[in-house]
Write a protein that holds these residues in place. Structure first.
Motif, PDB file in Angstrom:
ATOM      1  N   ASP A   1       0.998  -1.274   0.181  1.00  0.00           N
ATOM      2  CA  ASP A   1      -0.113  -0.105   0.086  1.00  0.00           C
ATOM      3  C   ASP A   1       0.951   1.050  -0.333  1.00  0.00           C
ATOM      4  N   ILE A   2       0.512   2.319  -0.564  1.00  0.00           N
ATOM      5  CA  ILE A   2       1.216   3.641  -0.547  1.00  0.00           C
ATOM      6  C   ILE A   2       0.131   4.440   0.007  1.00  0.00           C
TER       7      ILE A   2
ATOM      8  N   PHE B   1      11.895   3.501  -5.950  1.00  0.00           N
ATOM      9  CA  PHE B   1      12.590   3.723  -4.787  1.00  0.00           C
ATOM     10  C   PHE B   1      14.138   3.140  -5.092  1.00  0.00           C
ATOM     11  N   LEU B   2      15.280   4.263  -4.789  1.00  0.00           N
ATOM     12  CA  LEU B   2      16.447   3.873  -4.963  1.00  0.00           C
ATOM     13  C   LEU B   2      17.434   4.345  -4.136  1.00  0.00           C
TER      14      LEU B   2
ATOM     15  N   ALA C   1      10.561  -0.972  -7.850  1.00  0.00           N
ATOM     16  CA  ALA C   1       9.697  -0.141  -8.412  1.00  0.00           C
ATOM     17  C   ALA C   1       8.221  -0.928  -8.458  1.00  0.00           C
ATOM     18  N   PHE C   2       7.421   0.059  -8.008  1.00  0.00           N
ATOM     19  CA  PHE C   2       5.730  -0.463  -7.899  1.00  0.00           C
ATOM     20  C   PHE C   2       5.005   0.457  -8.564  1.00  0.00           C
TER      21      PHE C   2
ATOM     22  N   ALA D   1      -4.841   0.047  -6.406  1.00  0.00           N
ATOM     23  CA  ALA D   1      -3.853  -1.143  -6.051  1.00  0.00           C
ATOM     24  C   ALA D   1      -2.470  -1.081  -6.515  1.00  0.00           C
ATOM     25  N   VAL D   2      -1.545  -1.712  -5.639  1.00  0.00           N
ATOM     26  CA  VAL D   2      -0.212  -1.407  -5.600  1.00  0.00           C
ATOM     27  C   VAL D   2       0.490  -2.667  -5.914  1.00  0.00           C
ATOM     28  N   ARG D   3       1.424  -2.806  -6.894  1.00  0.00           N
ATOM     29  CA  ARG D   3       1.971  -3.866  -7.232  1.00  0.00           C
ATOM     30  C   ARG D   3       3.481  -3.742  -7.598  1.00  0.00           C
TER      31      ARG D   3
END
Length: 160
Positions: A68-69, A114-115, A99-100, A87-89
């Motif tokens: 979830d975000i 995200f990195l 990566a999502f 939805a978050v995948r």
């Protein structure tokens, strides 16, 4: 009354036991493009700098493979992508990046990358496309935000 308090305490504890915050990032800034559609006039359409100064994003893992975000926007309200019908995948994960995709069918698509960069700084890149027949304002944007820390998903876990 004590039983009700105990039930709420148990529910609160069980909700946090099955979730883990993986990243918290704030104050995204970048650029946005507003096409001449919907209610926009020609004067208001086009490119402009974009930022959410008070914006905070938290990527949360829920259970074994759900995500979830949570975010706070300019209205200073807390939103949940999943609770709002999105939805978050997980798309991919590596040792220092993941990566999502977040999407709301028929309106919004967001990609969060995200990195940890070569200098050790944590950040997220956010690509957004908002459109669809139900929206009065279309928008595409690219923003970057600093993250206080990131717990990367194991590369051994396959994206779903």
């Amino acid at each position: 009354m004590k039983n009700i308090a105990a039930i709420f305490a148990l529910l609160a504890a069980s909700g946090t036991a099955f979730s883990q915050d993986l990243a918290t990032c704030s104050a995204p800034a970048g650029y946005a493009y507003f096409p001449l559609r919907g209610l926009l006039t020609a004067k208001d359409a086009g490119w402009e700098t974009d930022k959410i100064s008070a914006g905070v994003f938290t990527l949360r893992k829920v259970g074994d493979s759900d995500y979830d975000i949570l975010y706070v926007d300019a209205t200073k309200r807390v939103y949940s992508t999943k609770s709002d019908g999105g939805a978050v995948r997980l798309l991919r994960s590596g040792e220092n990046e993941m990566a999502f995709i977040s999407f709301y069918p028929g309106s919004t698509i967001e990609i969060y990358t995200f990195l940890r960069d070569n200098a050790g700084a944590n950040q997220v890149g956010i690509l957004t496309s908002k459109g669809g027949d139900g929206l009065v304002q279309y928008k595409q944007s690219a923003m970057i935000a600093a993250c206080s820390g990131i717990t990367f998903v194991s590369p051994a876990i396959k994206a779903n």
